[in-house]
Design a protein around this motif. Sequence first.
Motif, PDB file in Angstrom:
ATOM      1  N   THR A  26      45.415  41.555  52.651  1.00 36.50           N
ATOM      2  CA  THR A  26      44.798  40.557  53.399  1.00 36.50           C
ATOM      3  C   THR A  26      44.062  40.652  54.090  1.00 36.50           C
ATOM      4  O   THR A  26      43.224  41.945  54.457  1.00 36.50           O
ATOM      5  N   THR A  27      42.667  39.539  54.287  1.00 31.53           N
ATOM      6  CA  THR A  27      41.530  40.096  55.094  1.00 31.53           C
ATOM      7  C   THR A  27      41.775  39.644  56.157  1.00 31.53           C
ATOM      8  O   THR A  27      40.748  39.865  57.519  1.00 31.53           O
ATOM      9  N   GLY A  28      42.669  38.942  56.494  1.00 29.77           N
ATOM     10  CA  GLY A  28      42.618  38.939  58.661  1.00 29.77           C
ATOM     11  C   GLY A  28      44.550  38.185  58.026  1.00 29.77           C
ATOM     12  O   GLY A  28      45.383  37.894  57.115  1.00 29.77           O
ATOM     13  N   ILE A  36      42.960  37.161  50.592  1.00 31.18           N
ATOM     14  CA  ILE A  36      44.740  37.509  50.059  1.00 31.18           C
ATOM     15  C   ILE A  36      43.501  38.896  49.180  1.00 31.18           C
ATOM     16  O   ILE A  36      42.592  37.730  48.657  1.00 31.18           O
ATOM     17  N   THR A  37      43.892  40.387  49.453  1.00 29.80           N
ATOM     18  CA  THR A  37      42.821  41.152  48.274  1.00 29.80           C
ATOM     19  C   THR A  37      43.575  41.853  47.934  1.00 29.80           C
ATOM     20  O   THR A  37      43.059  43.176  46.381  1.00 29.80           O
ATOM     21  N   LEU A  56      43.740  43.653  42.290  1.00 28.41           N
ATOM     22  CA  LEU A  56      43.253  43.714  43.437  1.00 28.41           C
ATOM     23  C   LEU A  56      42.965  41.949  43.241  1.00 28.41           C
ATOM     24  O   LEU A  56      42.411  41.429  42.326  1.00 28.41           O
ATOM     25  N   ILE A  57      42.091  41.862  44.498  1.00 29.65           N
ATOM     26  CA  ILE A  57      41.862  39.642  44.214  1.00 29.65           C
ATOM     27  C   ILE A  57      40.553  39.829  44.963  1.00 29.65           C
ATOM     28  O   ILE A  57      40.405  40.728  45.947  1.00 29.65           O
ATOM     29  N   ASN A  58      39.475  38.881  44.410  1.00 27.87           N
ATOM     30  CA  ASN A  58      38.284  38.967  44.464  1.00 27.87           C
ATOM     31  C   ASN A  58      38.592  37.986  45.363  1.00 27.87           C
ATOM     32  O   ASN A  58      39.128  37.315  45.420  1.00 27.87           O
ATOM     33  N   MET A  66      37.313  46.624  59.883  1.00 26.53           N
ATOM     34  CA  MET A  66      38.741  46.871  60.574  1.00 26.53           C
ATOM     35  C   MET A  66      40.010  46.594  59.639  1.00 26.53           C
ATOM     36  O   MET A  66      40.691  47.421  58.927  1.00 26.53           O
ATOM     37  N   ILE A  67      40.347  45.678  58.284  1.00 27.98           N
ATOM     38  CA  ILE A  67      40.738  45.561  57.325  1.00 27.98           C
ATOM     39  C   ILE A  67      40.462  46.588  56.147  1.00 27.98           C
ATOM     40  O   ILE A  67      41.324  46.820  55.947  1.00 27.98           O
ATOM     41  N   SER A  68      39.292  47.012  56.318  1.00 29.91           N
ATOM     42  CA  SER A  68      38.529  47.594  54.756  1.00 29.91           C
ATOM     43  C   SER A  68      39.763  49.475  55.631  1.00 29.91           C
ATOM     44  O   SER A  68      39.880  49.978  55.090  1.00 29.91           O
ATOM     45  N   ALA A  69      39.647  49.668  56.679  1.00 28.79           N
ATOM     46  CA  ALA A  69      39.964  50.860  57.895  1.00 28.79           C
ATOM     47  C   ALA A  69      41.579  51.327  57.542  1.00 28.79           C
ATOM     48  O   ALA A  69      42.553  52.042  56.956  1.00 28.79           O
ATOM     49  N   LEU A  70      42.171  49.879  57.786  1.00 28.63           N
ATOM     50  CA  LEU A  70      43.044  48.845  57.882  1.00 28.63           C
ATOM     51  C   LEU A  70      43.797  49.449  56.467  1.00 28.63           C
ATOM     52  O   LEU A  70      45.158  50.194  55.653  1.00 28.63           O
TER      53      LEU A  70
END
Length: 133
Positions: A26-28, A36-37, A56-58, A66-70
């Motif tokens: 998710t984005t958070g 949801i991503t 994958l979900i847009n 921070m989420i992309s790094a995780l």
Amino acid sequence: MVCPKQHRTNDIILFMSSIVALDIETTGLDPQKDAITEIGAVRFNGRRVENEWTTLINPNRPIPAMISALTGITNEMVRNAPPIHSVIHELADFVGNAPVLGHSVRFDLSFLQRYNILQNNEVLDTYELASVL
């Protein structure tokens, strides 16, 4: 030596008709504000993998750095992905009435149940199961 608890857990898994392991990204952390991503699901029957479903979900919003790094999921990766409304019923059909298994899976379900799916599935949370040991 197999402890009695482990033996019973293995028996339960082997005798259930199907279990669907589920994981989302998710984005958070807020199911009311975040999106949801990615969704991944695997249907098991005993120890055999029956089928897999992933997409994958847009999220229709930027993914925080921070989420992309995780998660490793970037804005570029989801740019041409389908929106959640295009795939949510396909996921519901994949899971059906099977029990849903995951680590802290109630978090995942809090995002998915906003779309009125997986409301009545039995939940098997590996975090809760591990805390008993």
